[in-house]
Design a protein around this motif. Structure first.
Motif, PDB file in Angstrom:
ATOM      1  N   ALA A 323      25.136 -12.953  25.155  1.00 59.04           N
ATOM      2  CA  ALA A 323      26.427 -12.396  25.547  1.00 59.04           C
ATOM      3  C   ALA A 323      26.660 -11.024  24.927  1.00 59.04           C
ATOM      4  CB  ALA A 323      27.546 -13.351  25.156  1.00 59.04           C
ATOM      5  N   ALA A 324      25.984 -10.730  23.812  1.00 57.92           N
ATOM      6  CA  ALA A 324      26.115  -9.408  23.186  1.00 57.92           C
ATOM      7  C   ALA A 324      25.681  -8.299  24.142  1.00 57.92           C
ATOM      8  CB  ALA A 324      25.281  -9.352  21.901  1.00 57.92           C
ATOM      9  N   GLN A 325      24.759  -8.608  25.033  1.00 64.68           N
ATOM     10  CA  GLN A 325      24.288  -7.606  25.988  1.00 64.68           C
ATOM     11  C   GLN A 325      25.403  -7.211  26.957  1.00 64.68           C
ATOM     12  OE1 GLN A 325      19.693  -9.372  26.048  1.00 64.68           O
ATOM     13  NE2 GLN A 325      20.900  -9.359  27.912  1.00 64.68           N
ATOM     14  N   THR A 326      26.145  -8.202  27.434  1.00 69.09           N
ATOM     15  CA  THR A 326      27.242  -7.894  28.352  1.00 69.09           C
ATOM     16  C   THR A 326      28.333  -7.109  27.646  1.00 69.09           C
ATOM     17  OG1 THR A 326      26.834  -9.722  29.876  1.00 69.09           O
ATOM     18  CG2 THR A 326      29.101  -8.927  29.717  1.00 69.09           C
ATOM     19  N   ALA A 327      28.620  -7.446  26.397  1.00 70.40           N
ATOM     20  CA  ALA A 327      29.629  -6.703  25.646  1.00 70.40           C
ATOM     21  C   ALA A 327      29.239  -5.229  25.542  1.00 70.40           C
ATOM     22  CB  ALA A 327      29.810  -7.316  24.260  1.00 70.40           C
ATOM     23  N   LEU A 328      27.958  -4.959  25.260  1.00 71.09           N
ATOM     24  CA  LEU A 328      27.516  -3.571  25.161  1.00 71.09           C
ATOM     25  C   LEU A 328      27.536  -2.907  26.537  1.00 71.09           C
ATOM     26  CD1 LEU A 328      26.418  -1.471  23.089  1.00 71.09           C
ATOM     27  CD2 LEU A 328      24.141  -2.057  23.931  1.00 71.09           C
ATOM     28  N   HIS A 329      27.108  -3.636  27.558  1.00 71.39           N
ATOM     29  CA  HIS A 329      27.148  -3.085  28.917  1.00 71.39           C
ATOM     30  C   HIS A 329      28.570  -2.687  29.307  1.00 71.39           C
ATOM     31  CE1 HIS A 329      26.631  -2.657  33.252  1.00 71.39           C
ATOM     32  NE2 HIS A 329      27.702  -3.431  33.363  1.00 71.39           N
ATOM     33  N   ASN A 330      29.538  -3.535  28.979  1.00 71.48           N
ATOM     34  CA  ASN A 330      30.923  -3.226  29.326  1.00 71.48           C
ATOM     35  C   ASN A 330      31.421  -1.980  28.603  1.00 71.48           C
ATOM     36  OD1 ASN A 330      30.997  -5.453  31.003  1.00 71.48           O
ATOM     37  ND2 ASN A 330      31.985  -6.773  29.487  1.00 71.48           N
ATOM     38  N   ALA A 331      30.925  -1.767  27.384  1.00 66.67           N
ATOM     39  CA  ALA A 331      31.336  -0.589  26.614  1.00 66.67           C
ATOM     40  C   ALA A 331      30.625   0.681  27.096  1.00 66.67           C
ATOM     41  CB  ALA A 331      31.058  -0.818  25.128  1.00 66.67           C
ATOM     42  N   PHE A 332      29.362   0.525  27.544  1.00 64.24           N
ATOM     43  CA  PHE A 332      28.560   1.674  27.989  1.00 64.24           C
ATOM     44  C   PHE A 332      27.886   1.317  29.317  1.00 64.24           C
ATOM     45  CE2 PHE A 332      28.759   1.802  23.360  1.00 64.24           C
ATOM     46  CZ  PHE A 332      29.161   3.112  23.118  1.00 64.24           C
ATOM     47  N   PRO A 333      28.651   1.232  30.406  1.00 61.69           N
ATOM     48  CA  PRO A 333      28.095   0.742  31.674  1.00 61.69           C
ATOM     49  C   PRO A 333      27.010   1.625  32.270  1.00 61.69           C
ATOM     50  CG  PRO A 333      30.328   1.592  31.974  1.00 61.69           C
ATOM     51  CD  PRO A 333      30.098   1.529  30.511  1.00 61.69           C
ATOM     52  N   ASN A 334      26.901   2.859  31.828  1.00 62.09           N
ATOM     53  CA  ASN A 334      25.876   3.755  32.369  1.00 62.09           C
ATOM     54  C   ASN A 334      24.564   3.700  31.595  1.00 62.09           C
ATOM     55  OD1 ASN A 334      27.606   4.726  34.414  1.00 62.09           O
ATOM     56  ND2 ASN A 334      28.541   6.166  32.969  1.00 62.09           N
ATOM     57  N   LYS A 335      24.509   2.878  30.557  1.00 60.34           N
ATOM     58  CA  LYS A 335      23.287   2.716  29.776  1.00 60.34           C
ATOM     59  C   LYS A 335      22.676   1.340  30.075  1.00 60.34           C
ATOM     60  CE  LYS A 335      23.666   6.641  27.499  1.00 60.34           C
ATOM     61  NZ  LYS A 335      22.715   7.763  27.715  1.00 60.34           N
ATOM     62  N   GLY A 336      21.358   1.282  30.181  1.00 55.30           N
ATOM     63  CA  GLY A 336      20.678   0.042  30.534  1.00 55.30           C
ATOM     64  C   GLY A 336      20.515  -0.900  29.358  1.00 55.30           C
ATOM     65  N   ILE A 337      20.139  -2.137  29.688  1.00 57.29           N
ATOM     66  CA  ILE A 337      19.847  -3.175  28.703  1.00 57.29           C
ATOM     67  C   ILE A 337      18.451  -3.705  29.000  1.00 57.29           C
ATOM     68  CG2 ILE A 337      20.478  -5.443  27.798  1.00 57.29           C
ATOM     69  CD1 ILE A 337      22.660  -3.509  27.169  1.00 57.29           C
ATOM     70  N   TRP A 338      17.604  -3.753  27.990  1.00 63.05           N
ATOM     71  CA  TRP A 338      16.282  -4.349  28.127  1.00 63.05           C
ATOM     72  C   TRP A 338      16.123  -5.413  27.050  1.00 63.05           C
ATOM     73  CZ3 TRP A 338      17.398   0.584  29.371  1.00 63.05           C
ATOM     74  CH2 TRP A 338      16.867   1.099  30.554  1.00 63.05           C
ATOM     75  N   PHE A 339      15.583  -6.564  27.423  1.00 58.98           N
ATOM     76  CA  PHE A 339      15.268  -7.579  26.415  1.00 58.98           C
ATOM     77  C   PHE A 339      13.774  -7.489  26.143  1.00 58.98           C
ATOM     78  CE2 PHE A 339      13.873 -11.623  24.826  1.00 58.98           C
ATOM     79  CZ  PHE A 339      14.780 -11.810  23.802  1.00 58.98           C
ATOM     80  N   THR A 340      13.395  -7.282  24.850  1.00 57.29           N
ATOM     81  CA  THR A 340      12.030  -6.849  24.565  1.00 57.29           C
ATOM     82  C   THR A 340      11.236  -7.704  23.592  1.00 57.29           C
ATOM     83  OG1 THR A 340      12.925  -5.311  22.905  1.00 57.29           O
ATOM     84  CG2 THR A 340      12.533  -4.439  25.111  1.00 57.29           C
ATOM     85  N   GLU A 341      11.858  -8.715  22.955  1.00 57.51           N
ATOM     86  CA  GLU A 341      11.029  -9.576  22.097  1.00 57.51           C
ATOM     87  C   GLU A 341      11.688 -10.908  21.797  1.00 57.51           C
ATOM     88  OE1 GLU A 341       9.263  -8.005  18.395  1.00 57.51           O
ATOM     89  OE2 GLU A 341       9.474 -10.023  17.587  1.00 57.51           O
ATOM     90  N   CYS A 342      10.890 -11.957  21.952  1.00 62.08           N
ATOM     91  CA  CYS A 342      11.219 -13.286  21.437  1.00 62.08           C
ATOM     92  C   CYS A 342       9.934 -14.082  21.413  1.00 62.08           C
ATOM     93  CB  CYS A 342      12.249 -13.996  22.314  1.00 62.08           C
ATOM     94  SG  CYS A 342      12.932 -15.499  21.552  1.00 62.08           S
ATOM     95  N   SER A 343       9.718 -14.820  20.342  1.00 58.16           N
ATOM     96  CA  SER A 343       8.521 -15.642  20.248  1.00 58.16           C
ATOM     97  C   SER A 343       8.897 -17.106  20.185  1.00 58.16           C
ATOM     98  CB  SER A 343       7.702 -15.295  19.006  1.00 58.16           C
ATOM     99  OG  SER A 343       6.516 -16.086  18.983  1.00 58.16           O
ATOM    100  N   GLY A 344       8.153 -17.919  20.928  1.00 61.57           N
ATOM    101  CA  GLY A 344       8.259 -19.351  20.715  1.00 61.57           C
ATOM    102  C   GLY A 344       7.797 -19.683  19.306  1.00 61.57           C
ATOM    103  N   SER A 345       8.353 -20.705  18.724  1.00 59.45           N
ATOM    104  CA  SER A 345       7.991 -21.106  17.379  1.00 59.45           C
ATOM    105  C   SER A 345       8.139 -22.612  17.264  1.00 59.45           C
ATOM    106  CB  SER A 345       8.876 -20.389  16.354  1.00 59.45           C
ATOM    107  OG  SER A 345       8.414 -20.637  15.040  1.00 59.45           O
TER     108      SER A 345
END
Length: 634
Positions: A323-345
């Motif tokens: 949900a943090a991604q949407t909060a940032l998108h709402n604050a800066f709608p002209n900037k993109g969001i990329w998800f770039t790392e998560c590892s299974g553990s």
């Protein structure tokens, strides 16, 4: 000849009649289906297609809305780390080629379309010592970058990257450094420390990153995205490269990097932050005395003058939620969001079935669907390949897993991440646009159905559905007036694809800014108009005549349909209801009345221009009355 001419005329007439019939009765659209189950009984297994029909369904209905568009997707994948390159290079040429095809070939494999590559060493390296591409003896410097070389990657990493791009020409590459060269840092070490607060160092680091991009391009691997520092708030990395880079320093580097990179490689986009959804408590705790822990790091970075060079923000999964991604998108709608790392553990004593099930279901909720429903343009895991010991690695994570694993007996097996990424990358192509789809599940787990839908560049639609419940779940999928029913096993993932050009849907009315009141449980009435099916307004009392919920659209809107969606709340629909509209909230239209037998009811109202909509339940039931979503259509 006369007989032939008559036959030809009859054939032409028959063709005309057939064409006319097809024009009035187009072929029924079918959805193809691929399923993966937590018990491995089905692994991206294609099932028998199902046909759309105009029949209505009483089941929980996933409504796909092709007229509502969100972000454009860049791709899905992982990283060919130094460790992954070592593992893949151990394979025989035939097995390595087979494995690469399983990973990157869009037809024979899952079509991995995005790779995030370390710039130098990370915790996952097979080398005996950590390294960058400009290492010099302790106490020395190289501001001219005369020692710069990517020779280390030329042996294993780059050949694998080139083959991956051959197998999938749409593949995009992101680069991320874990540390600048030690001579640029306080402490003169790759592990920990900061960039020296010196304009000459900032300039050298910017030129170092540009030289890397240029060298990789010459080697046949153009870089599409570049971040400045992996996890810049991870001040105490566990024996592997890492750098504490406050917002001020990252902005200093980007201000210098932006103009240089624009000239040297215009295709390469700069991504900021490259760290967790929220600042990890451990990172807050290591903040130097008197300094700001910068828990709003991406916000601060996008408020600096360097923001003009930043395409958007990269996120990791190890603290917080998507949900943090949407909060940032709402604050800066002209900037993109990329998800770039998560590892299974996994835990030290977890069994392989436990690891597979836990990873599959967590990644399905949080990454496949949690990130994409929160504006992510990419979904990227960590290592693409590891061995059966979870390595090789030099410091860092000892329980991480990859998309594929080299087992002790020399075989290569596919892991849960292969399927979570595959259910996206095989069917959602680069350039696809996420479109509207109702979704009732949560990243935390609530046992409901969670979804995301995408329209590919060729017009086809891909719908990904995760059944969060451990029990099988029946549901319907609807596009406009056509739908089909289906059942997914407990915990499973299903991807459905169909030619969307054969299906039409009404135009939704935006409810942005709409509010709601209710005669029962009025404090939560707004949950019915928040365009989020996982949040539900409920009466929290047995249904009784006269219970109502009223929408204020904020201004008069034109609409002709009202959809009452109770979501996954089985039985919580109003059995008898009326819907009325008003312009002033005082004078109401003659109500449209009706009854419901299932979770989704679409009420046709004569074309209305109104600000207020009032829905009243007129029936009696032991069930609560619930509305996950109220939607309006033109």
């Amino acid at each position: 000849m006369r007989t032939t001419a008559i036959a030809a005329a009859l054939a032409l007439a028959a063709g005309s009649l057939t064409g006319t019939a097809q024009a009035h009765h187009p072929p029924t659209a079918q959805a193809r289906i691929w399923v993966t189950t937590p018990d491995r009984a089905e692994l991206l297994h294609e099932r028998t297609p199902v046909a759309f029909s105009r029949d209505t369904s009483d089941l929980t209905t996933i409504t796909v809305d092709p007229r509502t568009s969100y972000q454009t997707m860049d791709g899905f994948g992982a990283a060919i780390t130094d460790s992954s390159a070592d593992v893949l290079s151990r394979l025989s040429p035939a097995l390595r080629e087979e494995t690469l095809r399983k990973l990157f070939d869009p037809k024979q494999g899952i079509g991995v379309s995005f790779l995030r590559q370390p710039v130098g060493s990370s915790d996952f390296t097979a080398a005996a010592e950590h390294y960058t591409f400009d290492d010099v003896a302790p106490g020395q410097t190289d501001f001219g970058l005369k020692q710069f070389s990517i020779k280390h990657d030329e042996k294993q990493v780059l050949p694998l990257l080139r083959r991956a791009k051959q197998l999938n020409p749409a593949l995009e590459v992101m680069a991320s450094p874990w540390s600048p060269p030690a001579w640029m840092k306080t402490g003169d070490s790759l592990v920990g420390g900061r960039l020296k607060d010196d304009p000459q160092v900032y300039d050298a680091y910017a030129r170092y990153l540009v030289k890397f991009v240029e060298a990789y391009t010459r080697a046949g691997v153009p870089v599409d995205f570049l971040s400045i520092q992996n996890e810049p708030q991870n001040r105490k990395p566990g024996g592997y490269p890492g750098t504490d880079m406050p917002v001020r320093q990252e902005a200093e580097v980007i201000s210098r990097l932006g103009p240089l990179l624009h000239k040297a490689s215009p295709r390469t986009k700069i991504l900021g932050y490259d760290h967790n959804w929220t600042t990890h408590p451990g990172d807050v705790g290591t903040t130097p005395p008197g300094e700001d822990p910068e828990t709003d790091y991406p916000y601060k970075l996008l408020q600096t003058s360097a923001a003009k060079w930043i395409a958007g923000t990269a996120y990791h999964c190890y603290s917080g939620n998507a949900a943090a991604q949407t909060a940032l998108h709402n604050a800066f709608p002209n900037k993109g969001i990329w998800f770039t790392e998560c590892s299974g553990s996994h835990g030290a004593n977890d069994t392989p079935p436990q690891i597979f099930r836990g990873t599959l279901t967590w990644h399905a909720r949080n990454l496949m669907l949690g990130t994409t429903r929160n504006w992510a343009k990419s979904v990227v895991n960590w290592n693409i390949a590891l061995d059966s010991t979870g390595g090789p690695h030099l410091g860092g994570c000892g329980t991480c897993t990859g998309l594929v694993t080299l087992q002790a007996d020399g075989t290569v097996t596919t892991d849960a991440e292969y399927y979570t990424i595959g259910h996206l990358s095989k069917f959602v192509k680069p350039g696809a646009v996420r479109i509207g789809s109702t979704s009732y599940g949560t990243t935390g787990w609530n046992g409901q159905l969670m979804t995301a839908a995408f329209r590919n560049p060729d017009g086809t639609t891909a719908l990904v559905v995760h059944n969060e419940n451990d029990a099988p779940r029946k549901f319907a999928v609807a596009v406009g007036e056509q739908s089909f029913e289906y059942e997914l096993p407990g915990g499973s993932i299903g991807t459905f694809t169909w030619p969307s050009s054969r299906l039409s849907a009404p135009t939704p009315v935006s409810l942005a800014g709409a509010t709601a009141t209710a005669t029962v449980n009025g404090t939560e009435a707004g949950l019915a108009v928040d365009a989020d099916g996982s949040t539900v307004w409920s009466s929290k009392a047995a249904q009784a005549p006269g219970q109502s919920i009223q929408l204020d659209l904020g201004k008069a809107q034109v609409f002709r349909q009202v959809a009452l969606d109770s979501g996954g709340q089985v039985g919580d629909f109003a059995t008898s209801w009326d819907v009325a509209t008003s312009n002033d909230g005082a004078h109401w239209s003659k109500p449209v009345t009706g009854t419901s037998t299932g979770q989704l009811t679409t009420v046709d109202v004569k074309p209305s221009y109104a600000r207020y909509v009032r829905i009243t339940s007129n029936g009696t039931s032991d069930h609560w009355w619930s509305l996950a979503d109220v939607r309006l259509y033109r």
